[in-house]
Design an enzyme around this catalytic site. Structure first.
Site, PDB file in Angstrom:
ATOM      1  N   HIS A 305       6.380   5.234   5.051  1.00 39.53           N
ATOM      2  CA  HIS A 305       5.383   6.036   4.339  1.00 39.53           C
ATOM      3  C   HIS A 305       5.101   5.366   3.010  1.00 39.53           C
ATOM      4  CE1 HIS A 305       3.416   9.494   2.490  1.00 39.53           C
ATOM      5  NE2 HIS A 305       3.224   9.910   3.726  1.00 39.53           N
ATOM      6  N   ASP A 362       5.242  12.642  11.364  1.00 41.01           N
ATOM      7  CA  ASP A 362       4.717  12.458  12.715  1.00 41.01           C
ATOM      8  C   ASP A 362       5.786  12.137  13.747  1.00 41.01           C
ATOM      9  OD1 ASP A 362       2.040  12.893  12.074  1.00 41.01           O
ATOM     10  OD2 ASP A 362       1.876  10.880  11.229  1.00 41.01           O
TER      11      ASP A 362
HETATM   12  N1  ACO Z   1       7.764  -0.417  11.442  1.00 46.90           N
HETATM   13  C1  ACO Z   1       8.143  -1.664  11.049  1.00 46.90           C
HETATM   14  N2  ACO Z   1       7.935  -2.183   9.832  1.00 46.90           N
HETATM   15  C2  ACO Z   1       7.300  -1.401   8.948  1.00 46.90           C
HETATM   16  C3  ACO Z   1       6.872  -0.096   9.264  1.00 46.90           C
HETATM   17  C4  ACO Z   1       7.125   0.397  10.569  1.00 46.90           C
HETATM   18  N3  ACO Z   1       6.739   1.616  10.920  1.00 46.90           N
HETATM   19  N4  ACO Z   1       6.249   0.457   8.210  1.00 46.90           N
HETATM   20  C5  ACO Z   1       6.286  -0.480   7.224  1.00 46.90           C
HETATM   21  N5  ACO Z   1       6.925  -1.586   7.678  1.00 46.90           N
HETATM   22  C6  ACO Z   1       7.208  -2.813   6.906  1.00 46.90           C
HETATM   23  C7  ACO Z   1       5.953  -3.647   6.746  1.00 46.90           C
HETATM   24  O1  ACO Z   1       5.839  -4.619   7.771  1.00 46.90           O
HETATM   25  C8  ACO Z   1       6.164  -4.265   5.379  1.00 46.90           C
HETATM   26  O2  ACO Z   1       7.044  -5.345   5.536  1.00 46.90           O
HETATM   27  P1  ACO Z   1       6.920  -6.639   4.532  1.00 46.90           P
HETATM   28  O3  ACO Z   1       7.230  -6.108   3.166  1.00 46.90           O
HETATM   29  O4  ACO Z   1       7.948  -7.566   5.071  1.00 46.90           O
HETATM   30  O5  ACO Z   1       5.516  -7.127   4.673  1.00 46.90           O
HETATM   31  C9  ACO Z   1       6.907  -3.188   4.600  1.00 46.90           C
HETATM   32  O6  ACO Z   1       7.582  -2.383   5.591  1.00 46.90           O
HETATM   33  C10 ACO Z   1       5.993  -2.285   3.779  1.00 46.90           C
HETATM   34  O7  ACO Z   1       4.972  -1.792   4.654  1.00 46.90           O
HETATM   35  P2  ACO Z   1       3.462  -1.593   4.223  1.00 46.90           P
HETATM   36  O8  ACO Z   1       2.601  -1.558   5.435  1.00 46.90           O
HETATM   37  O9  ACO Z   1       3.114  -2.579   3.148  1.00 46.90           O
HETATM   38  O10 ACO Z   1       3.571  -0.157   3.579  1.00 46.90           O
HETATM   39  P3  ACO Z   1       2.386   0.828   3.344  1.00 46.90           P
HETATM   40  O11 ACO Z   1       2.821   1.765   2.297  1.00 46.90           O
HETATM   41  O12 ACO Z   1       1.115   0.070   3.115  1.00 46.90           O
HETATM   42  O13 ACO Z   1       2.218   1.568   4.758  1.00 46.90           O
HETATM   43  C11 ACO Z   1       2.414   3.090   6.530  1.00 46.90           C
HETATM   44  C12 ACO Z   1       2.673   2.831   5.041  1.00 46.90           C
HETATM   45  C13 ACO Z   1       0.943   2.790   6.881  1.00 46.90           C
HETATM   46  C14 ACO Z   1       2.650   4.582   6.834  1.00 46.90           C
HETATM   47  C15 ACO Z   1       3.366   2.209   7.360  1.00 46.90           C
HETATM   48  O14 ACO Z   1       4.713   2.501   7.066  1.00 46.90           O
HETATM   49  C16 ACO Z   1       3.108   2.340   8.866  1.00 46.90           C
HETATM   50  O15 ACO Z   1       2.215   1.667   9.408  1.00 46.90           O
HETATM   51  N6  ACO Z   1       3.881   3.238   9.582  1.00 46.90           N
HETATM   52  C17 ACO Z   1       3.645   3.483  10.965  1.00 46.90           C
HETATM   53  C18 ACO Z   1       2.462   4.429  11.135  1.00 46.90           C
HETATM   54  C19 ACO Z   1       2.786   5.865  10.743  1.00 46.90           C
HETATM   55  O16 ACO Z   1       3.812   6.411  11.120  1.00 46.90           O
HETATM   56  N7  ACO Z   1       1.852   6.484   9.995  1.00 46.90           N
HETATM   57  C20 ACO Z   1       1.986   7.884   9.590  1.00 46.90           C
HETATM   58  C21 ACO Z   1       2.120   7.999   8.106  1.00 46.90           C
HETATM   59  S1  ACO Z   1       2.393   9.695   7.672  1.00 46.90           S
HETATM   60  C22 ACO Z   1       0.850  10.386   7.715  1.00 46.90           C
HETATM   61  O17 ACO Z   1      -0.165   9.768   7.541  1.00 46.90           O
HETATM   62  C23 ACO Z   1       0.812  11.781   8.011  1.00 46.90           C
END
Ligand code: ACO
Length: 425
Positions: A305, A362
């Protein structure tokens, strides 16, 4: 005395006021940055930027705290229903008995949609995603309710607010039934908000239908947990659309569009697909490795998140609720076992620990929805019904804010400088 940050560029220093919120990090006020330096700030994805001031919802992502108007969400789940929560988010206080009655009466007086709007559904293919229908129909409300489009009139803003909260479950249940080739339902105002929604979803004209109180309570709790989440992508979309003085129905339609994406509200649908793809517990390590592999686009859905760097408090409540609902309904879902094991393995894995990736709201909601016989395509629709309350609360707050201006971000331009027209031969 206001603290100040000093920014020095090419030997010239400017002072930027540091603003203090009631909770949370202080905020550097850069509103005069461009005027004083000729420079813009660069912050794609708003990772360090507060886009507005708000008094509605507070999240402490490090501690895993979520407050609606100061109340921890767990306390609201334990003591309130969804319409209490809606009133609280919009008006700032828990309603008293007479305020609640008045609010409920107003909401139930607006649950029906204009009869002509019902014919709009026929224009959609039966295999349409219900979110596509939601975006279209909610936007179309603007064409029917001209008496609540004057955004400068406080009373009209309130009517639009109540209409949106009242009509969303009706439109959602209509979309669900349309996609199944069933008759479009009508609301029944003697029921609670959650009961009415369930009745519209599942009852048939040919059969009597009793709402299961366990299911109604579970849906009501899901509505409360999804009601608001400060300046997330869809809420920011609603605010941005509203900042141009677009009408409230159009603004909420834009919020629904933003919510649809799998990185936002669409994630619960993606979680269930992922759990089904994993299939058995022994496959979990393989998927954990995929999620960690930089060259693989796969991510663990329902994990991570932007704000929570700790367990999402909503996920904690959802996890407990998931166990309760399945037990009360006597359902054994192997996907729940996969989810629990997946969570356990991920939370012990250095990759997820280091990046502070925890289950979000979620992760468990899809399993509850399945137990309630709600298909995955409706998960985000239900999210949008609940979040409409947050969207309208935030929109109302913005409309009453004298500092409100049209949202107009700037850019770091990387394209061609000016050049002379020349057609390639
Ligand atoms: N699985 C694996 N790796 C992940 C995940 C994941 N679910 N989420 C983040 N990471 C990693 C990224 O690859 C990144 O790695 P890096 O630093 O080596 O590049 C690091 O963690 C940070 O991730 P970002 O994408 O930069 O974080 P951001 O804050 O932009 O994204 C998000 C947050 C979109 C929710 C992300 O965690 C994700 O895609 N999760 C899966 C989708 C999800 O569950 N969304 C629901 C969110 S809650 C809602 O909207 C109600």
């Amino acid at each position: 005395m206001t603290r100040k940050a000093i920014l020095t560029i090419d030997g010239k220093s400017i002072e930027l006021p540091i603003l203090q919120g009631s909770c949370g990090p202080e905020v550097i006020d850069i509103r005069n940055l461009h005027q004083e330096t000729g420079l813009f700030s660069y912050d794609p994805g708003f990772t360090s930027t507060a886009s507005c001031a708000s008094a509605i919802t507070y999240i402490d992502g490090d501690k895993g705290i979520l407050l609606y108007r100061g109340y921890p969400v767990q306390q609201l789940v334990d003591n309130c229903d969804f319409l209490d929560t809606a009133y609280l988010l919009i008006h700032g206080e828990i309603p008293g008995v007479s305020e609640k009655e008045k609010f409920e009466r107003s909401i139930s007086s607006h649950t029906m949609v204009h009869e002509q709007l019902r014919s709009f559904f026929q224009g959609f293919r039966r295999d349409a995603h219900p979110m596509a229908i939601m975006v279209g129909i909610v936007g179309a409300l603007s064409a029917f309710y001209h008496d609540s489009l004057d955004i400068d009139d406080v009373e009209q803003r309130e009517i639009a607010t109540h209409r949106l909260i009242a009509k969303m479950p009706t439109i959602a249940a209509m979309a669900f039934n349309y996609c199944r080739g069933r008759p479009l339902p009508y609301p029944q105002n003697g029921l609670s908000y959650a009961q009415n929604f369930l009745k519209m979803m599942f009852s048939l004209p040919s059969e009597s239908y009793q709402v299961n109180p366990i299911v109604a309570r579970a849906i009501d709790r899901i509505f409360i947990l999804h009601a608001d989440h400060e300046q997330n992508a869809s809420t920011s979309t609603v605010r941005l659309a509203g900042s141009s003085r677009a009408n409230p129905f159009a603004c909420i339609a834009s919020g629904i569009a933003a919510l649809w994406g799998p990185a936002h509200g669409g994630a619960n649908e993606a979680v269930l697909a992922m759990l089904r793809q994993i299939g058995t517990k022994d496959k979990i390590p393989e998927f954990i490795e995929k999620a960690k592999n930089k060259n693989d686009p796969f991510r663990l859905m329902g994990f991570g998140h932007r704000v929570y760097k700790n367990y999402d408090p909503r996920a904690r409540i959802m996890r407990k609720s998931c166990h309760e609902v399945l037990e009360q309904l006597g359902i054994h879902d192997p996907l729940l076992e996969i989810a629990i094991e997946l969570e356990k393995i991920a939370l012990e894995d250095p990759y997820f620990i280091e990046k502070k990736l925890y289950p979000n709201v979620d992760f468990y909601s899809g399993i509850i929805f399945s137990a309630l016989e709600i298909p995955p395509s409706m998960f985000t629709v239900i999210f949008s019904v609940a979040r409409t309350v947050g969207w309208v609360a935030q929109w109302n707050e913005m409309m009453a804010d004298p500092a409100q201006k049209i949202g107009r971000p700037r850019q770091l331009y990387l394209g061609h400088p000016e050049r002379k027209f020349m057609r390639p031969s």
